[in-house]
Write a protein that holds these residues in place. Sequence first.
Motif, short mmCIF file in Angstrom:
data_model
loop_
_atom_site.label_atom_id
_atom_site.label_comp_id
_atom_site.label_asym_id
_atom_site.label_seq_id
_atom_site.Cartn_x
_atom_site.Cartn_y
_atom_site.Cartn_z
N VAL A 4 0.84 -1.19 0.00
CA VAL A 4 0.00 0.00 0.00
C VAL A 4 0.88 1.25 0.00
N LEU A 5 1.91 1.24 0.83
CA LEU A 5 2.84 2.37 0.87
C LEU A 5 3.52 2.56 -0.48
N LEU A 6 3.97 1.47 -1.09
CA LEU A 6 4.63 1.55 -2.39
C LEU A 6 3.69 2.11 -3.44
N ASP A 7 2.45 1.64 -3.47
CA ASP A 7 1.48 2.16 -4.43
C ASP A 7 1.29 3.66 -4.25
N SER A 8 1.19 4.09 -3.01
CA SER A 8 1.02 5.51 -2.73
C SER A 8 2.24 6.31 -3.17
N ASN A 23 20.97 8.82 -21.40
CA ASN A 23 21.87 7.99 -22.18
C ASN A 23 22.79 7.15 -21.30
N ALA A 24 22.69 7.33 -19.99
CA ALA A 24 23.52 6.55 -19.07
C ALA A 24 22.93 5.14 -18.91
N ASN A 25 23.74 4.25 -18.40
CA ASN A 25 23.30 2.89 -18.14
C ASN A 25 22.49 2.89 -16.84
N LEU A 26 21.18 3.04 -16.95
CA LEU A 26 20.32 3.16 -15.77
C LEU A 26 19.90 1.76 -15.32
N LEU A 27 20.56 1.27 -14.28
CA LEU A 27 20.33 -0.09 -13.81
C LEU A 27 19.24 -0.19 -12.76
N HIS A 28 18.87 0.94 -12.16
CA HIS A 28 17.91 0.92 -11.05
C HIS A 28 16.73 1.83 -11.36
N PRO A 29 15.52 1.34 -11.21
CA PRO A 29 14.34 2.19 -11.44
C PRO A 29 14.35 3.40 -10.50
N THR A 67 11.39 -4.51 -6.99
CA THR A 67 11.94 -5.53 -7.89
C THR A 67 13.46 -5.67 -7.75
N LEU A 68 14.15 -4.56 -7.49
CA LEU A 68 15.61 -4.55 -7.36
C LEU A 68 16.26 -5.44 -8.43
N PRO A 69 16.01 -5.14 -9.72
CA PRO A 69 16.50 -6.01 -10.79
C PRO A 69 18.01 -6.17 -10.85
#
Length: 78
Positions: A4-8, A23-29, A67-69
């Motif tokens: 719920v907190l994350l959705d908010s 243009n950088a290598n964006l590895l983390h949302p 997700t911490l991909p």
Amino acid sequence: MAAVLLDSMNTHFDELTDPRRQNANLLHPFTELLTIAISAMICGADNWVATEAFARSKEKWLRSFLTLPNGIPSHDVF
């Protein structure tokens, strides 16, 4: 509760512009970086090294709703 907190938070964060170079290598949302940073600050982190340490110590909990991909971001990423 975490979901719920994350959705908010995501609802509010979606309005923010990601300031990182596209243009950088964006590895983390971006929203995940913000979620970790705010959570760490609420728990007393006062710099990026402490933010990374918080995230590493709470990785199992963070993975329950993020997700911490590419794992936990380093302090340099923050």
